[in-house]
Design a protein around this motif. Sequence first.
Motif, PDB file in Angstrom:
ATOM      1  N   HIS A  24      -3.115   5.391  -1.889  1.00 42.54           N
ATOM      2  CA  HIS A  24      -4.147   4.379  -2.120  1.00 42.54           C
ATOM      3  C   HIS A  24      -5.477   4.726  -1.457  1.00 42.54           C
ATOM      4  O   HIS A  24      -6.532   4.515  -2.060  1.00 42.54           O
ATOM      5  CB  HIS A  24      -3.670   2.997  -1.670  1.00 42.54           C
ATOM      6  N   GLN A  25      -5.464   5.242  -0.254  1.00 38.55           N
ATOM      7  CA  GLN A  25      -6.728   5.578   0.409  1.00 38.55           C
ATOM      8  C   GLN A  25      -7.454   6.678  -0.343  1.00 38.55           C
ATOM      9  O   GLN A  25      -8.680   6.640  -0.481  1.00 38.55           O
ATOM     10  CB  GLN A  25      -6.509   5.970   1.869  1.00 38.55           C
ATOM     11  N   LYS A  82       0.845  -1.188   0.000  1.00 36.17           N
ATOM     12  CA  LYS A  82       0.000   0.000   0.000  1.00 36.17           C
ATOM     13  C   LYS A  82       0.881   1.239   0.000  1.00 36.17           C
ATOM     14  O   LYS A  82       1.969   1.239   0.545  1.00 36.17           O
ATOM     15  CB  LYS A  82      -0.918   0.022   1.223  1.00 36.17           C
TER      16      LYS A  82
END
Length: 92
Positions: free
Chosen positions: A10-11, A6
Motif C-alpha cells: 500500500h505505501q 493495510k
Amino acid sequence: MTQTHKHTSHQGVVNRLKRANGHLKSIIDMIEDGRPCTEIAQQIHAVERAVIQAKKTLIYDHLDHCLEDMVDNQEAASGQTIEEFKAISRYL
C-alpha cells in the motif's frame, strides 16, 4: 463501515499515486505554458501508465492476500470469496 486494513504494498501504491499527482500538476502547467501537444500527450501517457501500474499492484496484492486468506479460513463456502473476486476483477 468497511474494515481498515493495510498491506506492505500500500505505501508503494500511495507513493506512486503521489508522484502521478505531482506529474499531473506539471502537465497542467505545460498546457498553460503552450508546450507542444506531442510533449503533453507523452507526459499524460506516462501518468496514465503509473496509475494503471498502481491499480494492478493493489489488485494483485488483494488477490494474493485478502482472497487467499478467505479461502484458507473456509469462507469460500459462503460464496463471499467468489463474489469479491468478481467485484475486484472488473477493474483489471
